[in-house]
Each structure stands twice: as C-alpha cells, then as structure tokens.
Design a protein around this motif. Sequence first.
Motif, mmCIF file in Angstrom:
data_model
loop_
_atom_site.group_PDB
_atom_site.id
_atom_site.type_symbol
_atom_site.label_atom_id
_atom_site.label_comp_id
_atom_site.label_asym_id
_atom_site.label_seq_id
_atom_site.Cartn_x
_atom_site.Cartn_y
_atom_site.Cartn_z
ATOM 1 N N ALA A 130 17.100 0.301 61.288
ATOM 2 C CA ALA A 130 15.824 0.069 60.609
ATOM 3 C C ALA A 130 14.695 -0.139 61.614
ATOM 4 C CB ALA A 130 15.942 -1.158 59.709
ATOM 5 N N ASP A 131 13.528 0.412 61.301
ATOM 6 C CA ASP A 131 12.342 0.177 62.124
ATOM 7 C C ASP A 131 11.493 -0.968 61.582
ATOM 8 O OD1 ASP A 131 12.854 2.292 63.925
ATOM 9 O OD2 ASP A 131 12.028 3.733 62.486
ATOM 10 N N ARG A 132 11.565 -1.182 60.254
ATOM 11 C CA ARG A 132 10.707 -2.187 59.613
ATOM 12 C C ARG A 132 11.561 -3.079 58.724
ATOM 13 N NH1 ARG A 132 7.431 2.755 57.258
ATOM 14 N NH2 ARG A 132 9.655 3.246 56.989
ATOM 15 N N VAL A 133 11.433 -4.385 58.910
ATOM 16 C CA VAL A 133 12.272 -5.360 58.209
ATOM 17 C C VAL A 133 11.388 -6.248 57.346
ATOM 18 C CG1 VAL A 133 13.974 -7.198 58.462
ATOM 19 C CG2 VAL A 133 13.870 -5.357 60.163
ATOM 20 N N LEU A 134 11.809 -6.465 56.106
ATOM 21 C CA LEU A 134 11.107 -7.363 55.191
ATOM 22 C C LEU A 134 12.003 -8.561 54.893
ATOM 23 C CD1 LEU A 134 8.861 -8.130 53.169
ATOM 24 C CD2 LEU A 134 10.030 -6.682 51.476
ATOM 25 N N LEU A 135 11.483 -9.764 55.124
ATOM 26 C CA LEU A 135 12.204 -11.002 54.829
ATOM 27 C C LEU A 135 11.436 -11.754 53.749
ATOM 28 C CD1 LEU A 135 13.003 -12.177 58.485
ATOM 29 C CD2 LEU A 135 14.397 -10.741 56.976
ATOM 30 N N LEU A 136 12.130 -12.155 52.702
ATOM 31 C CA LEU A 136 11.500 -12.888 51.614
ATOM 32 C C LEU A 136 11.824 -14.369 51.767
ATOM 33 C CD1 LEU A 136 12.209 -10.518 48.588
ATOM 34 C CD2 LEU A 136 10.282 -10.524 50.191
ATOM 35 N N GLY A 137 10.817 -15.147 52.149
ATOM 36 C CA GLY A 137 10.998 -16.579 52.351
ATOM 37 C C GLY A 137 10.523 -17.009 53.716
ATOM 38 N N ALA A 138 9.520 -17.905 53.746
ATOM 39 C CA ALA A 138 8.967 -18.398 55.014
ATOM 40 C C ALA A 138 9.399 -19.829 55.279
ATOM 41 C CB ALA A 138 7.443 -18.293 55.013
ATOM 42 N N GLY A 139 10.615 -20.160 54.825
ATOM 43 C CA GLY A 139 11.214 -21.434 55.185
ATOM 44 C C GLY A 139 11.974 -21.308 56.489
ATOM 45 N N PRO A 140 12.778 -22.298 56.837
ATOM 46 C CA PRO A 140 13.510 -22.242 58.100
ATOM 47 C C PRO A 140 14.388 -20.998 58.245
ATOM 48 C CG PRO A 140 13.560 -24.474 57.229
ATOM 49 C CD PRO A 140 12.935 -23.619 56.168
ATOM 50 N N VAL A 141 15.040 -20.568 57.164
ATOM 51 C CA VAL A 141 15.935 -19.409 57.267
ATOM 52 C C VAL A 141 15.146 -18.143 57.566
ATOM 53 C CG1 VAL A 141 17.525 -17.919 55.994
ATOM 54 C CG2 VAL A 141 17.727 -20.395 55.818
ATOM 55 N N GLY A 142 14.089 -17.887 56.800
ATOM 56 C CA GLY A 142 13.316 -16.675 57.007
ATOM 57 C C GLY A 142 12.691 -16.605 58.382
ATOM 58 N N LEU A 143 12.141 -17.720 58.840
ATOM 59 C CA LEU A 143 11.480 -17.720 60.146
ATOM 60 C C LEU A 143 12.494 -17.623 61.277
ATOM 61 C CD1 LEU A 143 8.646 -20.347 59.580
ATOM 62 C CD2 LEU A 143 8.651 -17.884 59.121
ATOM 63 N N GLU A 144 13.603 -18.339 61.153
ATOM 64 C CA GLU A 144 14.628 -18.238 62.196
ATOM 65 C C GLU A 144 15.187 -16.820 62.274
ATOM 66 O OE1 GLU A 144 19.002 -20.129 63.349
ATOM 67 O OE2 GLU A 144 17.633 -21.275 62.066
ATOM 68 N N PHE A 145 15.421 -16.203 61.124
ATOM 69 C CA PHE A 145 15.941 -14.832 61.119
ATOM 70 C C PHE A 145 14.918 -13.872 61.723
ATOM 71 C CE2 PHE A 145 18.252 -11.479 58.313
ATOM 72 C CZ PHE A 145 19.025 -11.103 59.397
ATOM 73 N N ALA A 146 13.645 -14.080 61.408
ATOM 74 C CA ALA A 146 12.591 -13.248 62.012
ATOM 75 C C ALA A 146 12.626 -13.357 63.526
ATOM 76 C CB ALA A 146 11.224 -13.662 61.472
ATOM 77 N N GLY A 147 12.761 -14.578 64.035
ATOM 78 C CA GLY A 147 12.818 -14.784 65.473
ATOM 79 C C GLY A 147 14.038 -14.135 66.103
ATOM 80 N N GLU A 148 15.173 -14.207 65.436
ATOM 81 C CA GLU A 148 16.388 -13.584 65.965
ATOM 82 C C GLU A 148 16.251 -12.062 65.999
ATOM 83 O OE1 GLU A 148 18.770 -15.027 67.413
ATOM 84 O OE2 GLU A 148 18.644 -17.110 66.754
ATOM 85 N N ILE A 149 15.708 -11.489 64.935
ATOM 86 C CA ILE A 149 15.550 -10.030 64.888
ATOM 87 C C ILE A 149 14.597 -9.552 65.980
ATOM 88 C CG2 ILE A 149 14.666 -8.112 63.497
ATOM 89 C CD1 ILE A 149 15.663 -9.732 61.011
ATOM 90 N N LYS A 150 13.459 -10.244 66.134
ATOM 91 C CA LYS A 150 12.489 -9.829 67.145
ATOM 92 C C LYS A 150 13.025 -10.038 68.560
ATOM 93 C CE LYS A 150 8.732 -8.570 66.635
ATOM 94 N NZ LYS A 150 8.134 -7.208 66.499
ATOM 95 N N SER A 151 13.870 -11.031 68.756
ATOM 96 C CA SER A 151 14.455 -11.240 70.082
ATOM 97 C C SER A 151 15.449 -10.140 70.429
ATOM 98 C CB SER A 151 15.147 -12.608 70.142
ATOM 99 O OG SER A 151 14.194 -13.647 70.025
ATOM 100 N N ALA A 152 16.193 -9.687 69.414
ATOM 101 C CA ALA A 152 17.171 -8.634 69.649
ATOM 102 C C ALA A 152 16.523 -7.259 69.733
ATOM 103 C CB ALA A 152 18.224 -8.645 68.533
ATOM 104 N N TRP A 153 15.485 -7.030 68.911
ATOM 105 C CA TRP A 153 14.812 -5.738 68.850
ATOM 106 C C TRP A 153 13.302 -5.975 68.828
ATOM 107 C CZ3 TRP A 153 18.786 -6.623 65.060
ATOM 108 C CH2 TRP A 153 19.993 -5.949 65.318
#
Length: 362
Positions: A130-153
Amino acid sequence: MASTVVVIGGGYGGISVAKALDDIADVVLVEPRETFVHNVAALRAAVDPDWTERIFIPYDGLLTRGTVLRDSAVRVRPTAVELRSGTRIVADYIVLATGTRSPYPAKLDVEQAADGAAKLRATRAELARADRVLLLGAGPVGLEFAGEIKSAWPDKAVTVVDPAADLVSGRFPDEFRAELRRQLGELGVELVLGTSLRELPGTDPGRTGGFTVTTGSGVEITADIWFPCYGAAIDTDYLGPELRPARRADGRITVTTDLRLPGQHTVFAVGDVTALPELKMARAAQAHAQVVAENIRTLLQGGGTLASYRPEEDAIVLPLGPKGGVTYASEVGVLGAGPSADLKGGLFLDMYLELLGAVVAR
C-alpha cells in the motif's frame, strides 16, 4: 490442603495475580490462548519482522505449583467456575481478569501462536503493497500505529481520522498534545479531526485495495488500506446470577475499593474489565493485581485489614516508532521523543519475559 484460587484470563493482570499467589495457594489460570500475547508490542509486530515471534511468550514458566488450563469460562459463580470444556472447578477465591477485545492489530483475535504470527506477516505484506494508509481513531492505538508505519515505511502517506476535536482522550495538558502534533507533523502524518467518515471503505480492514471515502465535513480521502483503531469490546456474559448485579450496561464490572465485586467476599476483578475511572493500560492491570494478590493472601492467612486501590492519575508513554514518542506523568511532566524512546523503546518485553519465566530467542 491449600486453598484454590482460579484466575480467569491470562493477560497482564491475570498472570500477575497468578504469579504472586503461586507460593501460597493452588492457582488455576484459565486462558484459551496457547501463549501469552504481549499486546503492548503488537503494533510493532505488524510492521517489524523482528518482533513477529517475540510477542508470543509461553506460559510454561509462569507457575511453579499452579496450573494453566487452555480453556475459557462460560459461567462463574461465587464458589465455582464452569469451563467451555465442561470442567467445573470449585474455588475458594476467583479473580476475573478477562480484559477487553480491540480491533486487530492492536490485539490479536486468534488463540494459536502460529496463527497469530501468520496473520501479522500477512498484514505486513499488505501494508508493504500500500502507498496510502487510512487509520480510523486518533487515540493511543491510532497514533502509535501511525508512528510505527511511518518508521517502517517513511514514504507511505498515513492519514488519521477521528470525530474528536483533538488527539487522545484523557486528562493531559496542552503541552502533551502539542508535542504529539509536532512529532506527527515531522513524520508526515495527516490528521483529519472533528469529523468521521460518511461510510466505511468498501474493502475489508487490513486488505490492500484502492478506495475513496468522504468525511462528514466533505473531505475526500483516497487510500489503499485501512484499519479501525478504536473501540473495545467487553465480554462478561459468563457472570452467574449472583455476580450479574456488578455488570454495568457496557459490560464492565463494578468493584469496591478492595477490588471485590459488591456484596461478594471471594470474587475479585482486575484490569480492563473493571469499571474503575482510569485509563485502561497494562500498568493499571498490574497495579490492580498487586492489591488483589495482597488481599487474597491476607484472607488466606486468617483475615485482617484489606488493602484499598485508588485509581491512578492519567499517565502515558505513547511511542511513535522506535525512536519517537511522547510521555506524560504528573511527576515528570511532558517528555519528548528521546526520553520516551528510552522508556518504551524495548516495549517492556524483558519485564514480561522475566515475569513469565520465559527464554525467547532474539
């Protein structure tokens, strides 16, 4: 003969209670999963192959005297537990530690470790495409997952949508959220707050396939994959008629200050399943477990004054990848990326390896 303590649920709170009472009681830990799953590291395991196997830790080394049963409770009464297998266990004390279910990958929804690892590998492969990722939820899970994805890719576009007007619910100072926004901005994470999607994407969560969705405020978002990062489901249907009055409409269990169910002398609850007014986190579950273990020990030794639990102040270490994150606790204030990475860079894996008496290949 030693008294029997049945602990229902082998998550963070359950293993802590079981371990603490193993020397004084016949402990039976009831858990349907094959291994302990270190959910604190699940989001990293979804993007980093080095973590795929690490989060599955055997229960074999947890108890010296006690027993771990691969089973689940279907009916819990004040002095007995009926299991899915048909087994009935008579208990002197019971600890409810069944936690909550959250959307994958924040928590895995399979019982076999091999199935969980395979699912994580499949998710990583889908994300890689995937080139573009959508996460629904700006709580700890959504933000942590965003950080992990951006760190990996780092080159992937990541958008986080939430109907709340700001990041992360909880009693945190403005400086905490400002630092979160700053680091997310540096990572290139797009935040769309104060609105929700008119309709969910037509593709299944975690599966790559292009789509365009529109928010209630009219913003169009095109992405290739999406994940729900909100909502926790509580299953306390196993409560018998004597215990059911403690069950709230949302499924959580009301407890007294000594963490017993109201009107019950032998049934305790710990962790996310409780209705205590605090953030639901592993550290809170372990704090509950310490109080419950102390109180059961006191009762086993003939009684006395029981310890009370006071809900903890809101505090959090929220990683944004292995090298980022934001921390808040009243005693230290707001800490940025470096200190947060130092605090949670290893995702506390060593702590739980020690608690479970496990040696896992690195």
